[in-house]
Motif scaffolding. Structure first.
Motif, PDB file in Angstrom:
ATOM      1  N   ARG A 143       0.659  -8.721  -7.311  1.00 18.43           N
ATOM      2  CA  ARG A 143       0.818  -7.265  -7.386  1.00 18.43           C
ATOM      3  C   ARG A 143       2.315  -7.006  -7.263  1.00 18.43           C
ATOM      4  O   ARG A 143       2.922  -7.311  -6.228  1.00 18.43           O
ATOM      5  CB  ARG A 143       0.098  -6.571  -6.245  1.00 18.43           C
ATOM      6  CG  ARG A 143      -1.394  -6.756  -6.259  1.00 18.43           C
ATOM      7  CD  ARG A 143      -2.007  -6.112  -5.045  1.00 18.43           C
ATOM      8  NE  ARG A 143      -3.456  -6.232  -5.075  1.00 18.43           N
ATOM      9  CZ  ARG A 143      -4.253  -5.545  -4.274  1.00 18.43           C
ATOM     10  NH1 ARG A 143      -3.759  -4.697  -3.393  1.00 18.43           N
ATOM     11  NH2 ARG A 143      -5.559  -5.708  -4.356  1.00 18.43           N
TER      12      ARG A 143
ATOM     13  N   GLU B 255       0.817  -1.219   0.000  1.00 23.57           N
ATOM     14  CA  GLU B 255       0.000   0.000   0.000  1.00 23.57           C
ATOM     15  C   GLU B 255       0.850   1.268   0.000  1.00 23.57           C
ATOM     16  O   GLU B 255       0.495   2.256  -0.645  1.00 23.57           O
ATOM     17  CB  GLU B 255      -0.955   0.002   1.193  1.00 23.57           C
ATOM     18  CG  GLU B 255      -1.909   1.176   1.193  1.00 23.57           C
ATOM     19  CD  GLU B 255      -2.932   1.114   2.321  1.00 23.57           C
ATOM     20  OE1 GLU B 255      -3.679   2.105   2.454  1.00 23.57           O
ATOM     21  OE2 GLU B 255      -3.008   0.110   3.037  1.00 23.57           O
TER      22      GLU B 255
ATOM     23  N   GLN C 296      -5.528  -9.865  -4.623  1.00 22.36           N
ATOM     24  CA  GLN C 296      -4.570  -9.578  -3.546  1.00 22.36           C
ATOM     25  C   GLN C 296      -3.179 -10.120  -3.877  1.00 22.36           C
ATOM     26  O   GLN C 296      -2.181  -9.569  -3.445  1.00 22.36           O
ATOM     27  CB  GLN C 296      -5.067 -10.163  -2.223  1.00 22.36           C
ATOM     28  CG  GLN C 296      -6.305  -9.470  -1.686  1.00 22.36           C
ATOM     29  CD  GLN C 296      -6.078  -8.005  -1.407  1.00 22.36           C
ATOM     30  OE1 GLN C 296      -5.140  -7.627  -0.732  1.00 22.36           O
ATOM     31  NE2 GLN C 296      -6.937  -7.160  -1.956  1.00 22.36           N
ATOM     32  N   GLN C 297      -3.125 -11.195  -4.658  1.00 22.25           N
ATOM     33  CA  GLN C 297      -1.852 -11.756  -5.079  1.00 22.25           C
ATOM     34  C   GLN C 297      -1.451 -11.107  -6.407  1.00 22.25           C
ATOM     35  O   GLN C 297      -2.232 -10.415  -7.034  1.00 22.25           O
ATOM     36  CB  GLN C 297      -1.948 -13.271  -5.299  1.00 22.25           C
ATOM     37  CG  GLN C 297      -2.580 -14.039  -4.181  1.00 22.25           C
ATOM     38  CD  GLN C 297      -4.086 -14.201  -4.351  1.00 22.25           C
ATOM     39  OE1 GLN C 297      -4.769 -13.421  -4.980  1.00 22.25           O
ATOM     40  NE2 GLN C 297      -4.605 -15.247  -3.735  1.00 22.25           N
TER      41      GLN C 297
ATOM     42  N   ASP D 164      -7.624  -1.265  -4.835  1.00 19.52           N
ATOM     43  CA  ASP D 164      -7.393  -2.493  -4.074  1.00 19.52           C
ATOM     44  C   ASP D 164      -8.564  -3.470  -4.243  1.00 19.52           C
ATOM     45  O   ASP D 164      -8.356  -4.667  -4.463  1.00 19.52           O
ATOM     46  CB  ASP D 164      -7.185  -2.130  -2.605  1.00 19.52           C
ATOM     47  CG  ASP D 164      -6.883  -3.330  -1.735  1.00 19.52           C
ATOM     48  OD1 ASP D 164      -5.937  -4.075  -2.052  1.00 19.52           O
ATOM     49  OD2 ASP D 164      -7.594  -3.525  -0.726  1.00 19.52           O
ATOM     50  N   LYS D 165      -9.789  -2.982  -4.182  1.00 23.22           N
ATOM     51  CA  LYS D 165     -10.972  -3.830  -4.327  1.00 23.22           C
ATOM     52  C   LYS D 165     -11.065  -4.444  -5.722  1.00 23.22           C
ATOM     53  O   LYS D 165     -11.619  -5.523  -5.881  1.00 23.22           O
ATOM     54  CB  LYS D 165     -12.238  -3.014  -4.063  1.00 23.22           C
ATOM     55  CG  LYS D 165     -12.479  -2.670  -2.622  1.00 23.22           C
ATOM     56  CD  LYS D 165     -13.765  -1.869  -2.518  1.00 23.22           C
ATOM     57  CE  LYS D 165     -13.925  -1.236  -1.160  1.00 23.22           C
ATOM     58  NZ  LYS D 165     -15.104  -0.355  -1.106  1.00 23.22           N
TER      59      LYS D 165
END
Length: 163
Positions: free
Chosen positions: A48, A8, A45-46, A40-41
């Motif tokens: 990146r 982030e 999540q992986q 982000d949404k």
């Protein structure tokens, strides 16, 4: 130059590079930078990644789900952005190789991209990385009042989803 997981705290530089892509007019239908929360949404999540030299982020890559339907759980859409001052140095290839490897490690069998025809660099990168051209969506959307075509590319894993 090294590749590492995006966090982030990278968002200010990542969003700056994204803004360069938006300003080009041939990288995305987006016209404004989303907040980190919205970005982000919209992304897995992986997978990146950022490519950096010392503390400077030069480019980034991430994957987005193509559908919420479980049948498409192994399919993701690619985003690769390189800062305008660092294009043509092979950074896209470095990111794409790492992205492909990580995507297969988490069980993705197909990566896809929609590319504007004028984005020759992205087209060449995808072809170099084993993506194949599968078709064109004509006048699929408007950007700044102009209809835009979108070229579709996909890469099928040679190791995942072969059973």
């Amino acid at each position: 130059m090294k590749i590492r997981k995006m966090v982030e705290a990278d968002w200010p530089k990542v969003s700056e590079i994204y803004a360069d892509g938006i300003a080009s007019g041939y990288a995305t239908f987006e016209t404004t930078i989303p907040s980190y929360l919205d970005w982000d949404k919209a992304h897995l999540q992986q997978c990146r990644l950022v490519v950096h030299e010392k503390k400077y982020i030069l480019g980034w890559a991430a994957l987005s789900p193509v559908s919420s339907r479980c049948v498409y759980g192994g399919v993701a859409e690619v985003s690769v952005y390189i800062g305008k001052e660092n294009r043509g140095l092979g950074l896209g290839s470095l990111l794409m190789k790492a992205l492909i490897q990580q995507s297969e490690e988490i069980g993705l069998w197909t990566l896809q991209s929609g590319i504007f025809p004028e984005n020759e660099g992205s087209i060449k990168l995808h072809e170099k990385m084993g993506f194949r051209y599968i078709g064109k969506r004509e006048k699929v959307g408007k950007l700044h009042g102009q209809w835009k075509d979108n070229l579709l590319f996909e890469r099928r894993s040679k190791t995942v989803g072969m059973d």
